[in-house]
Design a protein around this motif. Structure first.
Motif, PDB file in Angstrom:
ATOM      1  N   PHE A  43       0.706  -0.991  -0.124  1.00  0.00           N
ATOM      2  CA  PHE A  43       0.413  -0.267  -0.266  1.00  0.00           C
ATOM      3  C   PHE A  43       0.913   1.153  -0.069  1.00  0.00           C
ATOM      4  CE2 PHE A  43      -3.430  -2.753   1.839  1.00  0.00           C
ATOM      5  CZ  PHE A  43      -4.610  -2.907   0.777  1.00  0.00           C
ATOM      6  N   ASP A  44       2.368   0.945   0.537  1.00  0.00           N
ATOM      7  CA  ASP A  44       3.106   1.758   0.936  1.00  0.00           C
ATOM      8  C   ASP A  44       2.979   2.775  -0.708  1.00  0.00           C
ATOM      9  OD1 ASP A  44       2.590   2.550   2.973  1.00  0.00           O
ATOM     10  OD2 ASP A  44       4.835   1.759   4.143  1.00  0.00           O
ATOM     11  N   GLU A  45       3.728   2.043  -1.814  1.00  0.00           N
ATOM     12  CA  GLU A  45       4.263   1.807  -2.477  1.00  0.00           C
ATOM     13  C   GLU A  45       3.392   2.192  -3.382  1.00  0.00           C
ATOM     14  OE1 GLU A  45       6.071   1.451  -6.678  1.00  0.00           O
ATOM     15  OE2 GLU A  45       7.340   1.305  -4.112  1.00  0.00           O
ATOM     16  N   ALA A  46       1.692   1.612  -3.783  1.00  0.00           N
ATOM     17  CA  ALA A  46       0.304   1.887  -4.430  1.00  0.00           C
ATOM     18  C   ALA A  46       0.476   3.779  -4.236  1.00  0.00           C
ATOM     19  CB  ALA A  46      -0.385   1.491  -4.199  1.00  0.00           C
ATOM     20  N   ALA A  47       1.287   3.723  -3.139  1.00  0.00           N
ATOM     21  CA  ALA A  47       0.273   5.452  -2.542  1.00  0.00           C
ATOM     22  C   ALA A  47       1.306   6.308  -3.214  1.00  0.00           C
ATOM     23  CB  ALA A  47       0.108   6.124  -1.158  1.00  0.00           C
ATOM     24  N   ARG A  48       3.157   5.875  -3.758  1.00  0.00           N
ATOM     25  CA  ARG A  48       3.715   6.861  -4.345  1.00  0.00           C
ATOM     26  C   ARG A  48       3.398   7.176  -5.322  1.00  0.00           C
ATOM     27  NH1 ARG A  48       6.859   4.682   0.393  1.00  0.00           N
ATOM     28  NH2 ARG A  48       6.710   2.843  -0.851  1.00  0.00           N
ATOM     29  N   MET A  49       2.785   6.065  -6.376  1.00  0.00           N
ATOM     30  CA  MET A  49       2.844   5.377  -7.562  1.00  0.00           C
ATOM     31  C   MET A  49       2.352   7.601  -8.555  1.00  0.00           C
ATOM     32  SD  MET A  49       1.023   2.121  -8.561  1.00  0.00           S
ATOM     33  CE  MET A  49       0.402   2.402  -9.967  1.00  0.00           C
ATOM     34  N   PRO A  50       1.643   8.017  -8.002  1.00  0.00           N
ATOM     35  CA  PRO A  50       0.819   9.309  -8.535  1.00  0.00           C
ATOM     36  C   PRO A  50       2.217   9.744  -7.964  1.00  0.00           C
ATOM     37  CG  PRO A  50      -0.183   8.046  -6.972  1.00  0.00           C
ATOM     38  CD  PRO A  50       0.650   7.597  -6.713  1.00  0.00           C
ATOM     39  N   LEU A  51       3.145  10.049  -6.959  1.00  0.00           N
ATOM     40  CA  LEU A  51       4.396  11.006  -7.480  1.00  0.00           C
ATOM     41  C   LEU A  51       5.473  10.638  -8.285  1.00  0.00           C
ATOM     42  CD1 LEU A  51       4.094  11.165  -3.457  1.00  0.00           C
ATOM     43  CD2 LEU A  51       2.546  12.650  -5.286  1.00  0.00           C
ATOM     44  N   ARG A  52       5.664   9.150  -8.412  1.00  0.00           N
ATOM     45  CA  ARG A  52       6.646   8.748  -9.491  1.00  0.00           C
ATOM     46  C   ARG A  52       7.312  10.020 -10.852  1.00  0.00           C
ATOM     47  NH1 ARG A  52       6.496   2.479  -9.991  1.00  0.00           N
ATOM     48  NH2 ARG A  52       4.908   3.053  -8.851  1.00  0.00           N
ATOM     49  N   GLU A  53       8.242   9.708 -11.382  1.00  0.00           N
ATOM     50  CA  GLU A  53       8.330  10.773 -12.246  1.00  0.00           C
ATOM     51  C   GLU A  53       8.511   9.752 -13.466  1.00  0.00           C
ATOM     52  OE1 GLU A  53      10.386  14.548 -13.073  1.00  0.00           O
ATOM     53  OE2 GLU A  53       9.315  14.873 -11.019  1.00  0.00           O
ATOM     54  N   GLU A  54       8.210   8.875 -14.654  1.00  0.00           N
ATOM     55  CA  GLU A  54       8.767   7.954 -15.095  1.00  0.00           C
ATOM     56  C   GLU A  54       8.913   8.457 -16.969  1.00  0.00           C
ATOM     57  OE1 GLU A  54       6.922   4.548 -15.060  1.00  0.00           O
ATOM     58  OE2 GLU A  54       5.837   4.896 -12.879  1.00  0.00           O
TER      59      GLU A  54
END
Length: 54
Positions: A43-54
């Motif tokens: 869930f922590d990883e899923a919470a950071r998904m919108p903040l990642r720059e790819e």
């Protein structure tokens, strides 16, 4: 006065006695799954998904 059995009364009784406890159980299972310590990293990883720059 004698109770009159109607479709509405039978349906209401069925929903109250069967579906309500079932939905409460499903809700508690979902909350337990979401708060289980083993799932924290996912869930922590899923919470950071919108903040990642790819």
């Amino acid at each position: 006065m004698k109770a009159i059995l109607t479709v509405q009364n039978i349906t209401s009784d069925f929903v109250t006695t069967f579906w309500t406890p079932m939905f409460v159980g499903i809700f508690l299972a979902i909350v337990t799954y979401a708060l289980w310590p083993r799932n924290k990293a996912t869930f922590d990883e899923a919470a950071r998904m919108p903040l990642r720059e790819e």
